[in-house]
Write an enzyme that holds these catalytic residues in place. Structure first.
Site, PDB file in Angstrom:
ATOM      1  N   GLU A  83       0.827  -1.200   0.000  1.00  0.00           N
ATOM      2  CA  GLU A  83       0.000   0.000   0.000  1.00  0.00           C
ATOM      3  C   GLU A  83       0.862   1.251   0.000  1.00  0.00           C
ATOM      4  O   GLU A  83       1.957   1.273   0.555  1.00  0.00           O
ATOM      5  CB  GLU A  83      -0.928  -0.034   1.217  1.00  0.00           C
ATOM      6  CG  GLU A  83      -1.929  -1.172   1.084  1.00  0.00           C
ATOM      7  CD  GLU A  83      -2.806  -1.374   2.306  1.00  0.00           C
ATOM      8  OE1 GLU A  83      -4.007  -1.584   2.130  1.00  0.00           O
ATOM      9  OE2 GLU A  83      -2.289  -1.342   3.438  1.00  0.00           O
ATOM     10  N   CYS A 116       3.246   8.451   1.393  1.00  0.00           N
ATOM     11  CA  CYS A 116       3.770   7.447   2.331  1.00  0.00           C
ATOM     12  C   CYS A 116       4.038   6.178   1.540  1.00  0.00           C
ATOM     13  O   CYS A 116       3.112   5.575   0.995  1.00  0.00           O
ATOM     14  CB  CYS A 116       2.738   7.218   3.430  1.00  0.00           C
ATOM     15  SG  CYS A 116       3.208   5.943   4.607  1.00  0.00           S
ATOM     16  N   CYS A 122       6.882  -7.280   6.686  1.00  0.00           N
ATOM     17  CA  CYS A 122       7.960  -6.770   7.540  1.00  0.00           C
ATOM     18  C   CYS A 122       8.349  -7.855   8.525  1.00  0.00           C
ATOM     19  O   CYS A 122       7.481  -8.493   9.126  1.00  0.00           O
ATOM     20  CB  CYS A 122       7.490  -5.520   8.287  1.00  0.00           C
ATOM     21  SG  CYS A 122       8.780  -4.828   9.351  1.00  0.00           S
ATOM     22  N   CYS A 150       6.601  -5.829  15.311  1.00  0.00           N
ATOM     23  CA  CYS A 150       6.056  -4.980  16.383  1.00  0.00           C
ATOM     24  C   CYS A 150       4.587  -5.366  16.594  1.00  0.00           C
ATOM     25  O   CYS A 150       3.814  -5.391  15.634  1.00  0.00           O
ATOM     26  CB  CYS A 150       6.163  -3.502  16.007  1.00  0.00           C
ATOM     27  SG  CYS A 150       7.831  -3.040  15.478  1.00  0.00           S
ATOM     28  N   CYS A 197       1.461  -3.324  15.077  1.00  0.00           N
ATOM     29  CA  CYS A 197       1.507  -2.893  13.677  1.00  0.00           C
ATOM     30  C   CYS A 197       0.969  -3.975  12.751  1.00  0.00           C
ATOM     31  O   CYS A 197       1.367  -5.140  12.849  1.00  0.00           O
ATOM     32  CB  CYS A 197       2.948  -2.558  13.317  1.00  0.00           C
ATOM     33  SG  CYS A 197       3.191  -2.201  11.572  1.00  0.00           S
ATOM     34  N   GLY A 200       6.926  -2.241   5.842  1.00  0.00           N
ATOM     35  CA  GLY A 200       8.327  -2.654   5.773  1.00  0.00           C
ATOM     36  C   GLY A 200       9.274  -1.829   6.618  1.00  0.00           C
ATOM     37  O   GLY A 200       8.951  -0.742   7.068  1.00  0.00           O
ATOM     38  N   GLU A 201      10.447  -2.394   6.828  1.00  0.00           N
ATOM     39  CA  GLU A 201      11.502  -1.717   7.581  1.00  0.00           C
ATOM     40  C   GLU A 201      12.580  -1.278   6.574  1.00  0.00           C
ATOM     41  O   GLU A 201      13.341  -2.112   6.050  1.00  0.00           O
ATOM     42  CB  GLU A 201      12.070  -2.676   8.647  1.00  0.00           C
ATOM     43  CG  GLU A 201      13.376  -2.262   9.278  1.00  0.00           C
ATOM     44  CD  GLU A 201      13.432  -0.797   9.719  1.00  0.00           C
ATOM     45  OE1 GLU A 201      12.494  -0.281  10.331  1.00  0.00           O
ATOM     46  OE2 GLU A 201      14.463  -0.148   9.419  1.00  0.00           O
ATOM     47  N   SER A 225      11.804   6.427   7.996  1.00  0.00           N
ATOM     48  CA  SER A 225      11.443   6.036   9.362  1.00  0.00           C
ATOM     49  C   SER A 225      11.905   4.599   9.601  1.00  0.00           C
ATOM     50  O   SER A 225      11.614   3.705   8.817  1.00  0.00           O
ATOM     51  CB  SER A 225       9.921   6.120   9.524  1.00  0.00           C
ATOM     52  OG  SER A 225       9.519   5.537  10.750  1.00  0.00           O
ATOM     53  N   HIS A 274       9.650   4.291  20.887  1.00  0.00           N
ATOM     54  CA  HIS A 274       8.460   3.740  21.559  1.00  0.00           C
ATOM     55  C   HIS A 274       8.549   3.556  23.074  1.00  0.00           C
ATOM     56  O   HIS A 274       7.523   3.305  23.708  1.00  0.00           O
ATOM     57  CB  HIS A 274       8.021   2.388  20.966  1.00  0.00           C
ATOM     58  CG  HIS A 274       7.816   2.413  19.489  1.00  0.00           C
ATOM     59  ND1 HIS A 274       7.223   3.462  18.830  1.00  0.00           N
ATOM     60  CD2 HIS A 274       8.145   1.517  18.531  1.00  0.00           C
ATOM     61  CE1 HIS A 274       7.185   3.199  17.527  1.00  0.00           C
ATOM     62  NE2 HIS A 274       7.745   2.041  17.319  1.00  0.00           N
ATOM     63  N   CYS A 288      -0.772   5.330   9.791  1.00  0.00           N
ATOM     64  CA  CYS A 288       0.460   4.646  10.164  1.00  0.00           C
ATOM     65  C   CYS A 288       0.166   3.351  10.894  1.00  0.00           C
ATOM     66  O   CYS A 288      -0.599   3.333  11.852  1.00  0.00           O
ATOM     67  CB  CYS A 288       1.280   5.538  11.098  1.00  0.00           C
ATOM     68  SG  CYS A 288       2.581   6.394  10.243  1.00  0.00           S
TER      69      CYS A 288
HETATM   70  N1  SAH Z   1       9.322   0.109   9.885  1.00  0.00           N
HETATM   71  C1  SAH Z   1       9.488   1.501  10.043  1.00  0.00           C
HETATM   72  C2  SAH Z   1       8.619   2.324   9.113  1.00  0.00           C
HETATM   73  C3  SAH Z   1       7.201   1.860   8.912  1.00  0.00           C
HETATM   74  S1  SAH Z   1       6.157   1.993  10.321  1.00  0.00           S
HETATM   75  C4  SAH Z   1       9.295   1.912  11.486  1.00  0.00           C
HETATM   76  O1  SAH Z   1       8.821   1.106  12.268  1.00  0.00           O
HETATM   77  O2  SAH Z   1       9.666   3.034  11.806  1.00  0.00           O
HETATM   78  C5  SAH Z   1       5.916   3.773  10.409  1.00  0.00           C
HETATM   79  C6  SAH Z   1       5.499   4.268  11.780  1.00  0.00           C
HETATM   80  O3  SAH Z   1       4.182   3.802  12.103  1.00  0.00           O
HETATM   81  C7  SAH Z   1       6.407   3.784  12.896  1.00  0.00           C
HETATM   82  O4  SAH Z   1       6.761   4.827  13.763  1.00  0.00           O
HETATM   83  C8  SAH Z   1       5.530   2.790  13.592  1.00  0.00           C
HETATM   84  O5  SAH Z   1       5.885   2.603  14.919  1.00  0.00           O
HETATM   85  C9  SAH Z   1       4.173   3.417  13.449  1.00  0.00           C
HETATM   86  N2  SAH Z   1       3.071   2.490  13.703  1.00  0.00           N
HETATM   87  C10 SAH Z   1       3.043   1.170  13.471  1.00  0.00           C
HETATM   88  N3  SAH Z   1       1.860   0.646  13.844  1.00  0.00           N
HETATM   89  C11 SAH Z   1       1.122   1.672  14.325  1.00  0.00           C
HETATM   90  C12 SAH Z   1      -0.202   1.772  14.827  1.00  0.00           C
HETATM   91  N4  SAH Z   1      -1.016   0.725  14.881  1.00  0.00           N
HETATM   92  N5  SAH Z   1      -0.633   2.992  15.234  1.00  0.00           N
HETATM   93  C13 SAH Z   1       0.167   4.074  15.135  1.00  0.00           C
HETATM   94  N6  SAH Z   1       1.415   4.043  14.633  1.00  0.00           N
HETATM   95  C14 SAH Z   1       1.888   2.857  14.237  1.00  0.00           C
HETATM   96 FE1  SF4 Z   2       7.486  -2.577  13.266  1.00  0.00          FE
HETATM   97 FE2  SF4 Z   2       7.714  -0.704  11.344  1.00  0.00          FE
HETATM   98 FE3  SF4 Z   2       7.765  -3.322  10.734  1.00  0.00          FE
HETATM   99 FE4  SF4 Z   2       5.507  -2.231  11.532  1.00  0.00          FE
HETATM  100  S1  SF4 Z   2       6.603  -1.735   9.677  1.00  0.00           S
HETATM  101  S2  SF4 Z   2       6.342  -4.220  12.216  1.00  0.00           S
HETATM  102  S3  SF4 Z   2       6.238  -0.737  13.025  1.00  0.00           S
HETATM  103  S4  SF4 Z   2       9.256  -2.203  11.983  1.00  0.00           S
END
Ligand code: SAH
Ligand code: SF4
Length: 345
Positions: A96, A112, A119, A123, A126, A164-165, A194, A219, A336
């Protein structure tokens, strides 16, 4: 893990590779320059309309060097103006991309973009990581998101915050952003990467110039909690991440934004805010608080707005620059953390 497609497409090639390919197809090196200019500056996505190229070459290019390799599988428009695109790529993975117009319409939009199909970081809050990693996106697939996004409306900024990371696909990302920067003319200062902040990979990103803006998803100020919230980094302490951030600042002169998803009842106590402020005191960095956007697997945990403000105030009182990002695109699950990997059957 699925393997990326092996046959390079137009967007996978840098200028030199593109010139070689055009020559192999019976064209001249300068034809490649013309085509790139038409695609990246003018947004033309069909060789047949590029009348400055010889007709025979146009035909061979159309057959053998596709510009876009993805297909638009879905488009959702939210009432706040955001558009979420679901793009299916070769091999059956779909990611997406979200186009978020500025609230001042004449100021363009933020795109975005996703860096991986799925990924591997895991987390728990997410959606992107729920199916694990399928594969890295290619250089071309990352650029294609920019071309499709710009076709919706002019871009003034971009955040690599989709699925993705980014640092786990850093080579493809950096080479894709090179084209976005130089050929699509979106400057490095307008692009934010990010990441969860793998220290060695951050150093790799810092070595690519000019430098992008950086956001590190922290976090929590507490080691044990971070091990749970960012599982793939378990064993790397919060201090190690912050030290890598300090190195980034020293090397690039770019201040970092630390992202902090506020999970109600988990990491949003005022004690957390105090300990976070202690960690960041004296560092050139700000905090972006992101109230949790609920995902299907975890419907609870969105913090109360007044509590978010209290958390922010603790940081501000201690001299830490802090902002709150109430995500847009929520009606279309485009905020996000709500973006997912879609595996096509
Ligand atoms: N993987 C990278 C970039 C993609 S996630 C990272 O983790 O930074 C982009 C942002 O969305 C990150 O700061 C992540 O912590 C946040 N995010 C992920 N799941 C979320 C959720 N359910 N609500 C709000 N922010 C979220
Ligand atoms: Fe974690 Fe970012 Fe991967 Fe989501 S996209 S699982 S927030 S590292």
């Amino acid at each position: 893990m699925a393997s990326p497609p092996t046959e390079p497409a137009f967007l996978d090639l840098d200028l030199q590779e593109c010139q070689a390919r055009f020559v192999a197809l019976g064209g001249k090196a300068f034809h490649a320059k013309i085509a790139r200019e038409r695609v990246f500056a003018a947004g033309e996505l069909d060789f047949e309309s590029m009348t400055a190229l010889p007709a025979g070459l146009r035909g061979r290019l159309s057959e053998q060097l596709p510009i876009l390799t993805g297909t638009e599988l879905g488009r959702t428009e939210a009432s706040d103006g955001t558009t979420k695109l679901l793009i299916g790529f070769r091999g059956g993975d779909a990611v997406e991309t979200v186009h978020i117009p500025s609230l001042k319409r004449d100021r363009g939009a933020t795109l975005c973009v996703s860096s991986q199909a799925g990924c591997p970081v895991g987390c728990p809050f997410c959606a992107s990581g729920k199916l694990g990693l399928s594969r890295n996106l290619t250089r071309g697939e990352i650029i294609e998101q920019y071309l499709r996004g710009r076709a919706i409306g002019e871009l003034s900024r971009s955040v690599v915050m989709g699925v993705g990371e980014p640092l786990l696909n850093v080579e493809n990302l950096v080479s894709a952003l090179e084209t976005v920067r130089t050929e699509m003319k979106l400057g490095a200062r307008r692009i934010t990467v990010s990441t969860v902040g793998f220290p060695d990979r951050l150093r790799r990103l810092a070595s690519s110039k000019p430098h992008f803006q950086l956001a590190i998803s922290l976090h929590t100020p507490d080691d044990e909690q971070r091990d749970r919230l960012v599982p793939a980094m378990a064993g790397t302490s919060v201090e190690e991440v912050l030290l890598a951030g300090d190195d980034w600042f020293e090397q690039t002169g770019r201040e970092i934004t630390y992202e902090y998803v506020l999970l109600g009842g988990e990491n949003d106590s005022l004690g957390h805010a105090e300990r976070l402020a202690d960690r960041l005191r004296g560092r050139r960095a700000g905090v972006n608080l992101i109230p949790y956007n609920p995902i299907d697997e975890e419907p609870d945990g969105r913090p109360r707005p007044d509590h978010v403000e209290d958390f922010k105030q603790v940081l501000l009182d201690r001299g830490i620059v802090a902002t709150v990002r109430w995500s847009r695109g929520m009606q279309s699950d485009a905020a996000c953390g709500q973006l997912r990997l879609h595996a096509q059957s």
